[in-house]
Design a protein around this motif. Sequence first.
Motif, PDB file in Angstrom:
ATOM      1  N   UNK A 140       0.637   6.533  -8.976  1.00 39.51           N
ATOM      2  CA  UNK A 140      -0.429   6.491  -7.981  1.00 39.51           C
ATOM      3  C   UNK A 140      -0.194   5.345  -6.983  1.00 39.51           C
ATOM      4  N   UNK A 141      -0.667   5.570  -5.771  1.00 41.29           N
ATOM      5  CA  UNK A 141      -0.649   4.508  -4.767  1.00 41.29           C
ATOM      6  C   UNK A 141      -1.897   3.637  -4.963  1.00 41.29           C
TER       7      UNK A 141
ATOM      8  N   UNK B 250      -5.930  -1.677  -9.887  1.00 44.10           N
ATOM      9  CA  UNK B 250      -5.052  -2.395  -8.942  1.00 44.10           C
ATOM     10  C   UNK B 250      -4.745  -3.795  -9.463  1.00 44.10           C
ATOM     11  N   UNK B 251      -5.746  -4.426 -10.088  1.00 46.39           N
ATOM     12  CA  UNK B 251      -5.484  -5.762 -10.628  1.00 46.39           C
ATOM     13  C   UNK B 251      -4.506  -5.680 -11.801  1.00 46.39           C
ATOM     14  N   UNK B 252      -4.566  -4.585 -12.583  1.00 44.55           N
ATOM     15  CA  UNK B 252      -3.593  -4.406 -13.667  1.00 44.55           C
ATOM     16  C   UNK B 252      -2.178  -4.273 -13.114  1.00 44.55           C
ATOM     17  N   UNK B 253      -2.046  -3.566 -11.996  1.00 43.63           N
ATOM     18  CA  UNK B 253      -0.731  -3.444 -11.347  1.00 43.63           C
ATOM     19  C   UNK B 253      -0.243  -4.840 -10.937  1.00 43.63           C
ATOM     20  N   UNK B 254      -1.166  -5.611 -10.362  1.00 39.68           N
ATOM     21  CA  UNK B 254      -0.807  -6.960  -9.907  1.00 39.68           C
ATOM     22  C   UNK B 254      -0.381  -7.833 -11.097  1.00 39.68           C
ATOM     23  N   UNK B 255      -1.058  -7.660 -12.228  1.00 38.82           N
ATOM     24  CA  UNK B 255      -0.700  -8.433 -13.423  1.00 38.82           C
ATOM     25  C   UNK B 255       0.662  -7.971 -13.950  1.00 38.82           C
ATOM     26  N   UNK B 256       0.887  -6.653 -13.968  1.00 35.46           N
ATOM     27  CA  UNK B 256       2.194  -6.130 -14.407  1.00 35.46           C
ATOM     28  C   UNK B 256       3.301  -6.653 -13.495  1.00 35.46           C
ATOM     29  N   UNK B 257       3.024  -6.684 -12.199  1.00 32.36           N
ATOM     30  CA  UNK B 257       4.015  -7.159 -11.229  1.00 32.36           C
ATOM     31  C   UNK B 257       4.371  -8.624 -11.507  1.00 32.36           C
TER      32      UNK B 257
ATOM     33  N   UNK C 276       0.805  -1.232   0.000  1.00 37.77           N
ATOM     34  CA  UNK C 276       0.000   0.000   0.000  1.00 37.77           C
ATOM     35  C   UNK C 276       0.835   1.277   0.000  1.00 37.77           C
ATOM     36  N   UNK C 277       2.032   1.237   0.593  1.00 30.43           N
ATOM     37  CA  UNK C 277       2.823   2.479   0.653  1.00 30.43           C
ATOM     38  C   UNK C 277       3.836   2.587  -0.477  1.00 30.43           C
ATOM     39  N   UNK C 278       3.669   1.770  -1.513  1.00 31.36           N
ATOM     40  CA  UNK C 278       4.472   1.900  -2.733  1.00 31.36           C
ATOM     41  C   UNK C 278       3.546   2.247  -3.889  1.00 31.36           C
ATOM     42  N   UNK C 279       4.052   3.033  -4.836  1.00 32.54           N
ATOM     43  CA  UNK C 279       3.256   3.373  -6.025  1.00 32.54           C
ATOM     44  C   UNK C 279       3.120   2.138  -6.918  1.00 32.54           C
ATOM     45  N   UNK C 280       2.276   2.290  -7.945  1.00 30.53           N
ATOM     46  CA  UNK C 280       2.083   1.198  -8.907  1.00 30.53           C
ATOM     47  C   UNK C 280       3.437   0.759  -9.466  1.00 30.53           C
TER      48      UNK C 280
ATOM     49  N   UNK D  77      -8.637   2.348  -8.973  1.00 26.49           N
ATOM     50  CA  UNK D  77      -9.849   1.525  -8.895  1.00 26.49           C
ATOM     51  C   UNK D  77      -9.440   0.055  -8.770  1.00 26.49           C
ATOM     52  N   UNK D  78     -10.417  -0.798  -8.481  1.00 22.14           N
ATOM     53  CA  UNK D  78     -10.131  -2.228  -8.354  1.00 22.14           C
ATOM     54  C   UNK D  78      -9.497  -2.795  -9.614  1.00 22.14           C
ATOM     55  N   UNK D  79     -10.060  -2.414 -10.757  1.00 21.41           N
ATOM     56  CA  UNK D  79      -9.531  -2.922 -12.026  1.00 21.41           C
ATOM     57  C   UNK D  79      -8.097  -2.473 -12.266  1.00 21.41           C
TER      58      UNK D  79
END
Length: 229
Positions: free
Chosen positions: A134-135, A144-151, A98-102, A140-142
């Motif tokens: 952005x943090x 955040x899931x894109x960040x998770x997929x990129x990760x 949570x305390x790191x950006x995308x 949005x939920x979608x």
Amino acid sequence: MSYIEFKGVKKIYHVGEVDIEALAGVDFSIDKGEFVIVAGASGAGKSTILNILGGMDTCSTGEIIVDGARVDQMNEKQLTDYRRYDIGFVFQFYNLVQNLTALENVELATQICKNPLDVNLTVEQVGLQDRKNNFPSQLSGGEQQRVAIARALAKNPKLLLCDEPTGALDYNTGKQVLKLLQDTCRTQGMTVVIITHNLALCPMGDKVIKVKNGKISSITVNENPVNVE
Ligand code: ADP
Ligand code: ADP
């Protein structure tokens, strides 16, 4: 030999005096670059399959082969490397820091990798170039899931394993996330395995593996899988 093979995989959880048979002999194969949906009701054994495939749990008996390697015979060190280098995970509730950006979330995951991809390019590829600073709480939920997929993708894994990746999203946002996963499979030849209780996802899979009471109830190869639009 297929890219991924499960042969006679059983999993028994010992809870006190009680044995719970989560997998009662599971056989399937997956080709490289396949988009696979593993579907079934709650408690069917989907997560157990995904966790064993991803080296997060071990089977009781059986063989698990991934890209020629016997995952079921790996020791702890080998399993750690396997999870770290070969597998990208995507979870229902994103699990972002949570305390790191995308961008920083994606960077963090690549720091322990052998062959990471360019972090900025990967963030662009999931459509978040304008949101990378952005943090998670500002997305949005979608998104955040894109960040998770990129990760997961930035690790340059062999396999992308997704546990109910659209489970926390509304219909349209979920569809966009599915499209991203399917496009990633198509354009990068990434092998993607998605577990879901939502049977509506089945027509999109190249292969659909249905699980019931710890067993495979059907395996279907879709000659013309639906492309998510
Ligand atoms: P699904 O993902 O399809 O909901 P799971 O793989 O989580 O199913 O669970 C399959 C079965 O194994 C269920 O009966 C569940 O209660 C049991 N199970 C899963 N994990 C554990 C565990 N750590 N300890 C004991 N039983 C478990
Ligand atoms: P979704 O329907 O995908 O969940 P939302 O209605 O939550 O979308 O968000 C719509 C847009 O507003 C998104 O582009 C998102 O990035 C942006 N947004 C949502 N919450 C915040 C926030 N706290 N700060 C900045 N932007 C936000």
